[in-house]
Write an enzyme that holds these catalytic residues in place. Structure first.
Site, PDB file in Angstrom:
ATOM      1  N   SER A   1       0.854  -1.178   0.000  1.00  0.00           N
ATOM      2  CA  SER A   1       0.000   0.000   0.000  1.00  0.00           C
ATOM      3  C   SER A   1       0.891   1.229   0.000  1.00  0.00           C
ATOM      4  O   SER A   1       1.929   1.245  -0.667  1.00  0.00           O
ATOM      5  CB  SER A   1      -0.924  -0.043   1.224  1.00  0.00           C
ATOM      6  OG  SER A   1      -1.794   1.053   1.219  1.00  0.00           O
TER       7      SER A   1
ATOM      8  N   TYR B   1      -5.618   7.665  -6.009  1.00  0.00           N
ATOM      9  CA  TYR B   1      -4.400   6.980  -5.552  1.00  0.00           C
ATOM     10  C   TYR B   1      -4.529   6.626  -4.071  1.00  0.00           C
ATOM     11  O   TYR B   1      -4.348   5.475  -3.676  1.00  0.00           O
ATOM     12  CB  TYR B   1      -3.159   7.841  -5.786  1.00  0.00           C
ATOM     13  CG  TYR B   1      -1.915   7.202  -5.224  1.00  0.00           C
ATOM     14  CD1 TYR B   1      -1.261   6.191  -5.923  1.00  0.00           C
ATOM     15  CD2 TYR B   1      -1.406   7.577  -3.986  1.00  0.00           C
ATOM     16  CE1 TYR B   1      -0.133   5.576  -5.413  1.00  0.00           C
ATOM     17  CE2 TYR B   1      -0.278   6.971  -3.459  1.00  0.00           C
ATOM     18  CZ  TYR B   1       0.352   5.969  -4.173  1.00  0.00           C
ATOM     19  OH  TYR B   1       1.459   5.361  -3.646  1.00  0.00           O
TER      20      TYR B   1
ATOM     21  N   LYS C   1      -4.923   2.892  -2.310  1.00  0.00           N
ATOM     22  CA  LYS C   1      -3.981   2.398  -1.292  1.00  0.00           C
ATOM     23  C   LYS C   1      -4.721   2.041  -0.005  1.00  0.00           C
ATOM     24  O   LYS C   1      -4.388   1.077   0.672  1.00  0.00           O
ATOM     25  CB  LYS C   1      -2.883   3.428  -1.022  1.00  0.00           C
ATOM     26  CG  LYS C   1      -2.025   3.730  -2.244  1.00  0.00           C
ATOM     27  CD  LYS C   1      -1.314   2.481  -2.709  1.00  0.00           C
ATOM     28  CE  LYS C   1      -1.415   2.260  -4.182  1.00  0.00           C
ATOM     29  NZ  LYS C   1      -0.854   1.004  -4.640  1.00  0.00           N
TER      30      LYS C   1
END
Length: 154
Positions: free
Chosen positions: A9, A40, A44
């Site tokens: 991550s 993004y 994650k």
């Protein structure tokens, strides 16, 4: 024995944890385009949520699922930043790409991590703290969404 699943991550997930996962932006929709670079962090965060749900569902079957931040690594993520800014950032904040594998390798191979199911790992080979989601059911929601998306693909 135990099988390990290491989910990579990023610290980019911290901001998304308070927002959650925009399921309507996870496929090619106008909502996806509207979220832009915020996706993004959400992606994650989704990696962490998935990792934790995997740990919850399969930990008692010998699967050890961890999620980690590999570190601030010099990758192509910032390829469009202006050169002077990038030189400063690289010098002050980024580590060589080889360092990015350290925590992943530790998570996947070390005897020390064999019981780290559901843990958040941080550079350089340490246990960190990723705060809980505001929605305790987010893992189940993500798992159900993944199951729905994969129908007909296996």
């Amino acid at each position: 024995g135990k099988a390990r699943v290491v989910n990579v991550s990023s610290n980019g997930a911290y901001g998304a944890g308070s927002v959650g996962i925009y399921f309507d932006a996870m496929t090619d929709t106008p909502q996806r385009k509207a979220k832009g670079v915020g996706l993004y962090g959400i992606s994650k965060y989704g990696n962490i949520v998935f990792s934790n749900e995997l740990a919850k569902r399969y930990g008692d079957r010998g699967i050890v699922s961890t999620a980690l931040h590999p570190g601030s690594i010099e990758t192509n993520l910032a390829r469009y930043w202006p050169s002077p800014v990038m030189r400063i950032v690289k010098f002050l904040l980024l580590y060589p790409v080889e360092c990015g594998a350290l925590t992943s390798l530790w998570a996947g191979t070390s005897a020390e991590t064999k019981d780290f199911n559901g843990k958040w790992l941080v550079p350089w080979a340490r246990v960190g703290n990723m705060g809980p989601s505001k929605d305790p059911r987010i893992g189940e929601k993500l798992w159900d969404w993944i199951e729905e998306q994969r129908k007909g693909h296996y």
